[in-house]
Design an enzyme around this catalytic site. Structure first.
Site, PDB file in Angstrom:
ATOM      1  N   THR A   1    -167.763  49.126 -30.916  1.00 55.27           N
ATOM      2  CA  THR A   1    -167.326  49.730 -32.587  1.00 55.27           C
ATOM      3  C   THR A   1    -165.883  48.626 -33.635  1.00 55.27           C
ATOM      4  O   THR A   1    -166.468  49.139 -34.464  1.00 55.27           O
ATOM      5  CB  THR A   1    -165.318  51.070 -31.667  1.00 55.27           C
ATOM      6  OG1 THR A   1    -166.463  51.930 -31.213  1.00 55.27           O
ATOM      7  CG2 THR A   1    -165.103  51.542 -32.638  1.00 55.27           C
ATOM      8  N   CYS A   2    -164.891  47.885 -32.341  1.00 52.35           N
ATOM      9  CA  CYS A   2    -164.515  47.143 -33.440  1.00 52.35           C
ATOM     10  C   CYS A   2    -165.655  46.185 -34.194  1.00 52.35           C
ATOM     11  O   CYS A   2    -165.317  45.403 -35.740  1.00 52.35           O
ATOM     12  CB  CYS A   2    -163.737  46.304 -32.299  1.00 52.35           C
ATOM     13  SG  CYS A   2    -162.789  47.680 -31.395  1.00 52.35           S
ATOM     14  N   SER A   3    -166.406  45.746 -34.180  1.00 53.76           N
ATOM     15  CA  SER A   3    -167.583  44.507 -34.583  1.00 53.76           C
ATOM     16  C   SER A   3    -168.457  45.631 -35.137  1.00 53.76           C
ATOM     17  O   SER A   3    -168.855  44.461 -36.454  1.00 53.76           O
ATOM     18  CB  SER A   3    -168.029  44.299 -33.720  1.00 53.76           C
ATOM     19  OG  SER A   3    -167.924  42.893 -33.037  1.00 53.76           O
TER      20      SER A   3
END
Length: 168
Positions: free
Chosen positions: A54-56
């Protein structure tokens, strides 16, 4: 837990520099949060770890995409803080093509996360103590807005939410 109106924790984070200059050597360089935030408006977002799906896929790209709009709304710098070492954060910055838009700051010992009270204990999954996912707007070292995600959520710590808060 840190609150609106509180000063951000006075800790030293690390930032990987690919280019020597302005007193920074190539490699990890210390960033004193008190000095680095003085007199500036900072859009800070914190993540559990680099290279997570999700962060990437959403978080970092969203801040890169919204960088110009955040600047136009009065934000001086965008900081990404994660419980990783400076080398990992530098590699993630290259992977995400953050350039000079997002400062990728390593909180290797989770000192910043612990001082904010926004930790995520992932020791049962072999990942140790991490940072919760959140964002905050900081003015001259003082928290003006704080958006903390619920477990497994991606609803309030995104760039669009922080941009709306910076505009208001």
């Amino acid at each position: 837990m840190i609150q609106v109106g509180d000063k951000i924790p006075a800790v030293t984070l690390m930032e990987y520099s690919e280019v020597e200059g302005n007193g920074c050597s190539i490699g990890p360089n210390p960033v004193d949060t008190t000095k680095a935030s003085a007199g500036k408006t900072i859009a800070l977002f914190a993540l559990p770890g680099a290279f997570t799906p999700t962060c990437s896929a959403k978080h970092v790209p969203g801040y890169v995409e919204q960088y110009e709009a955040l600047k136009a709304a009065g934000v001086d710098e965008v900081w990404c803080v994660s419980v990783n070492d400076a080398f990992v954060m530098g590699a993630w910055a290259r992977d995400q093509n953050t350039g000079t838009k997002v400062r990728m700051l390593a909180d290797g010992s989770a000192d910043f996360a612990k001082a904010t009270g926004l930790t995520l204990d992932l020791t049962a999954r072999g990942m140790g103590l991490r940072s919760n996912r959140y964002s905050m707007l900081i003015e001259d070292g003082v928290v003006k807005t704080l958006n903390v995600e619920g477990p497994g959520k991606f609803e309030v710590s995104d760039a669009a939410t922080l941009l709306a808060q910076a505009r208001s």
